[in-house]
Design a protein around this motif. Structure first.
Motif, PDB file in Angstrom:
ATOM      1  N   TYR A  17       0.833  -1.203   0.000  1.00  0.00           N
ATOM      2  CA  TYR A  17       0.000   0.000   0.000  1.00  0.00           C
ATOM      3  C   TYR A  17       0.868   1.255   0.000  1.00  0.00           C
ATOM      4  O   TYR A  17       0.530   2.242  -0.654  1.00  0.00           O
ATOM      5  N   GLN A  18       1.972   1.231   0.718  1.00  0.00           N
ATOM      6  CA  GLN A  18       2.892   2.375   0.706  1.00  0.00           C
ATOM      7  C   GLN A  18       3.390   2.665  -0.706  1.00  0.00           C
ATOM      8  O   GLN A  18       3.440   3.821  -1.143  1.00  0.00           O
ATOM      9  N   PHE A  19       3.758   1.601  -1.427  1.00  0.00           N
ATOM     10  CA  PHE A  19       4.293   1.797  -2.771  1.00  0.00           C
ATOM     11  C   PHE A  19       3.216   2.247  -3.744  1.00  0.00           C
ATOM     12  O   PHE A  19       3.427   3.169  -4.538  1.00  0.00           O
ATOM     13  N   ALA A  20       2.030   1.600  -3.702  1.00  0.00           N
ATOM     14  CA  ALA A  20       0.995   1.861  -4.703  1.00  0.00           C
ATOM     15  C   ALA A  20       0.294   3.194  -4.505  1.00  0.00           C
ATOM     16  O   ALA A  20      -0.109   3.845  -5.472  1.00  0.00           O
ATOM     17  N   ARG A  21       0.135   3.647  -3.248  1.00  0.00           N
ATOM     18  CA  ARG A  21      -0.680   4.831  -2.996  1.00  0.00           C
ATOM     19  C   ARG A  21       0.113   6.063  -2.567  1.00  0.00           C
ATOM     20  O   ARG A  21      -0.421   7.173  -2.609  1.00  0.00           O
ATOM     21  N   ILE A  22       1.352   5.900  -2.159  1.00  0.00           N
ATOM     22  CA  ILE A  22       2.110   7.036  -1.633  1.00  0.00           C
ATOM     23  C   ILE A  22       3.384   7.267  -2.444  1.00  0.00           C
ATOM     24  O   ILE A  22       3.629   8.359  -2.961  1.00  0.00           O
ATOM     25  N   VAL A  23       4.216   6.235  -2.581  1.00  0.00           N
ATOM     26  CA  VAL A  23       5.531   6.427  -3.208  1.00  0.00           C
ATOM     27  C   VAL A  23       5.414   6.527  -4.726  1.00  0.00           C
ATOM     28  O   VAL A  23       5.922   7.475  -5.342  1.00  0.00           O
ATOM     29  N   PHE A  24       4.751   5.565  -5.359  1.00  0.00           N
ATOM     30  CA  PHE A  24       4.716   5.528  -6.826  1.00  0.00           C
ATOM     31  C   PHE A  24       4.004   6.730  -7.446  1.00  0.00           C
ATOM     32  O   PHE A  24       4.481   7.265  -8.452  1.00  0.00           O
ATOM     33  N   PRO A  25       2.853   7.207  -6.913  1.00  0.00           N
ATOM     34  CA  PRO A  25       2.250   8.411  -7.509  1.00  0.00           C
ATOM     35  C   PRO A  25       3.171   9.629  -7.471  1.00  0.00           C
ATOM     36  O   PRO A  25       3.166  10.441  -8.412  1.00  0.00           O
ATOM     37  N   GLN A  26       3.966   9.784  -6.415  1.00  0.00           N
ATOM     38  CA  GLN A  26       4.908  10.895  -6.371  1.00  0.00           C
ATOM     39  C   GLN A  26       6.074  10.672  -7.331  1.00  0.00           C
ATOM     40  O   GLN A  26       6.583  11.628  -7.930  1.00  0.00           O
ATOM     41  N   ALA A  27       6.489   9.427  -7.475  1.00  0.00           N
ATOM     42  CA  ALA A  27       7.600   9.134  -8.391  1.00  0.00           C
ATOM     43  C   ALA A  27       7.205   9.348  -9.843  1.00  0.00           C
ATOM     44  O   ALA A  27       8.071   9.607 -10.686  1.00  0.00           O
ATOM     45  N   LEU A  28       5.911   9.244 -10.147  1.00  0.00           N
ATOM     46  CA  LEU A  28       5.470   9.411 -11.529  1.00  0.00           C
ATOM     47  C   LEU A  28       5.787  10.797 -12.071  1.00  0.00           C
ATOM     48  O   LEU A  28       5.937  10.960 -13.279  1.00  0.00           O
ATOM     49  N   ARG A  29       5.865  11.806 -11.208  1.00  0.00           N
ATOM     50  CA  ARG A  29       6.210  13.135 -11.681  1.00  0.00           C
ATOM     51  C   ARG A  29       7.588  13.165 -12.311  1.00  0.00           C
ATOM     52  O   ARG A  29       7.847  13.937 -13.232  1.00  0.00           O
ATOM     53  N   ALA A  30       8.495  12.336 -11.819  1.00  0.00           N
ATOM     54  CA  ALA A  30       9.834  12.250 -12.407  1.00  0.00           C
ATOM     55  C   ALA A  30       9.927  11.167 -13.474  1.00  0.00           C
ATOM     56  O   ALA A  30      10.774  11.246 -14.365  1.00  0.00           O
ATOM     57  N   ILE A  31       9.048  10.156 -13.399  1.00  0.00           N
ATOM     58  CA  ILE A  31       9.121   9.047 -14.347  1.00  0.00           C
ATOM     59  C   ILE A  31       8.526   9.435 -15.697  1.00  0.00           C
ATOM     60  O   ILE A  31       9.087   9.091 -16.757  1.00  0.00           O
ATOM     61  N   VAL A  32       7.403  10.149 -15.690  1.00  0.00           N
ATOM     62  CA  VAL A  32       6.660  10.402 -16.930  1.00  0.00           C
ATOM     63  C   VAL A  32       7.497  11.098 -17.989  1.00  0.00           C
ATOM     64  O   VAL A  32       7.557  10.637 -19.143  1.00  0.00           O
ATOM     65  N   PRO A  33       8.184  12.231 -17.702  1.00  0.00           N
ATOM     66  CA  PRO A  33       8.935  12.885 -18.788  1.00  0.00           C
ATOM     67  C   PRO A  33      10.016  11.997 -19.392  1.00  0.00           C
ATOM     68  O   PRO A  33      10.163  11.930 -20.623  1.00  0.00           O
ATOM     69  N   SER A  34      10.760  11.291 -18.538  1.00  0.00           N
ATOM     70  CA  SER A  34      11.840  10.442 -19.053  1.00  0.00           C
ATOM     71  C   SER A  34      11.299   9.236 -19.799  1.00  0.00           C
ATOM     72  O   SER A  34      11.836   8.860 -20.855  1.00  0.00           O
ATOM     73  N   TYR A  35      10.219   8.628 -19.276  1.00  0.00           N
ATOM     74  CA  TYR A  35       9.715   7.433 -19.951  1.00  0.00           C
ATOM     75  C   TYR A  35       9.018   7.779 -21.263  1.00  0.00           C
ATOM     76  O   TYR A  35       9.078   6.987 -22.210  1.00  0.00           O
ATOM     77  N   VAL A  36       8.349   8.922 -21.322  1.00  0.00           N
ATOM     78  CA  VAL A  36       7.742   9.318 -22.593  1.00  0.00           C
ATOM     79  C   VAL A  36       8.815   9.582 -23.635  1.00  0.00           C
ATOM     80  O   VAL A  36       8.655   9.259 -24.814  1.00  0.00           O
TER      81      VAL A  36
END
Length: 328
Positions: free
Chosen positions: A211-230
């Motif tokens: 739950y920590q990873f799916a609801r807290i850590v990963f949504p915040q990490a997406l801000r840095a993941i999205v530009p690089s992965y796109v």
């Protein structure tokens, strides 16, 4: 007394209070902006170069724009475009899922998972994509059949590799294997960008690790993941042109095949492939903008304006400037 008003030389006018301003004096000079001749010279030079390139692109008969218009929406081109979209979609999803698993493996406390994940990323980032595709295309010569069972013992399930390894399966498998290695580093960088206090706060609340990873850590990490992965996804769209070497006629494969059949239309066919790749990458860039804007809601006070909002703001400013100049 500190903060009190004192009498100014003019009777009845306190010097410490707000003063009335009636505008600039009658003889005041108007402030002019700083002149920048270098900017104007650079702008003029760029406009000249762009106009020359556009004129040559339009008027040069070697490009054969009539043949470009003929081939642009032909069924054989659209069929290849559909295969390109399918390969890109399957590889992007499988590559991202594999990258998440590898990134979690790199951060695992277990030495085996950490070592295997590192070795996988090291290997597939070192081998060129075309080598991986050709190796998988000839995989049936090395392993005619695949089986699941006890190591060095009997096999419970056996698969015929020649039936499973279709051209589409080989292309998706090769692209996904390489994409997962690069996506793993993108995801790992995003996870490391999350402040350590977020992990500690989630753990202090007694939340399960999943739950920590799916609801807290990963949504915040997406801000840095999205530009690089796109950005990686745009490279994947262009990398699909290599599946032509495993006998899959995608967009580039269809253009290559037609160029062999119609040698006089090689240039317009290459322009067709170029135009469609530009369209695909542009659509991905637009999706990237809105996804980044969505995940920036909790980090920015003011969200970046959309193109429609920018257009409205520009028109509003233009109208205000026109009214000001007309009134003057």
């Amino acid at each position: 007394m500190t903060g009190s008003l004192t009498e100014s030389p003019v009777r009845g006018k306190p010097s410490g209070g707000p003063r009335e301003t009636s505008g600039p004096p009658a003889g005041a000079e108007r402030v002019l902006p700083v002149r920048r001749p270098g900017r104007w010279v650079a702008t003029l030079l760029v406009l000249v170069l762009v106009s020359q390139a556009t004129h040559g692109l339009v008027t040069n008969p070697f490009y054969q724009w009539d043949r470009f218009a003929y081939w642009f929406t032909r069924p054989v081109i659209l069929d290849g475009l559909l295969i390109t979209l399918q390969v890109t979609a399957y590889s992007a999803v499988l590559g991202l899922l594999g990258g998440i698993l590898l990134a979690l493996g790199r951060q695992s406390a277990g030495p085996v998972l950490r070592s295997v994940s590192w070795a996988y990323i090291w290997l597939f980032r070192s081998v060129p994509l075309i080598v991986v595709l050709l190796f998988l295309y000839n995989f049936s010569a090395l392993y005619p059949s695949l089986s699941l069972g006890v190591p060095f013992g009997p096999a419970f399930v056996t698969f015929d590799e020649s039936r499973l390894a279709t051209d589409m399966a080989v292309a998706v498998a090769g692209l996904s294997l390489c994409e997962a290695a690069y996506a793993a580093e993108v995801v790992r960088a995003g996870l490391l960008s999350v402040d350590q206090g977020q992990h500690e706060a989630a753990a202090a609340l007694g939340l399960p690790r999943r739950y920590q990873f799916a609801r807290i850590v990963f949504p915040q990490a997406l801000r840095a993941i999205v530009p690089s992965y796109v950005n990686q996804l745009i490279g994947l769209v262009k990398a699909t042109s290599l599946v032509f070497y495993v006998s899959l006629l995608d967009l580039f494969g269809s253009v290559q095949s037609l160029g062999s059949t119609y040698p006089g239309d090689v240039v317009p066919l290459l322009l067709v492939a170029t135009a469609w790749y530009v369209v695909l990458t542009s659509v991905v860039s637009v999706v990237q903008f809105y996804v980044e804007r969505y995940y920036a809601r909790g980090a920015l006070r003011t969200l970046p304006p959309t193109p429609l909002q920018k257009t409205r703001t520009g028109l509003r400013e233009l109208r205000a400037r026109f009214r000001k100049e007309t009134a003057a």
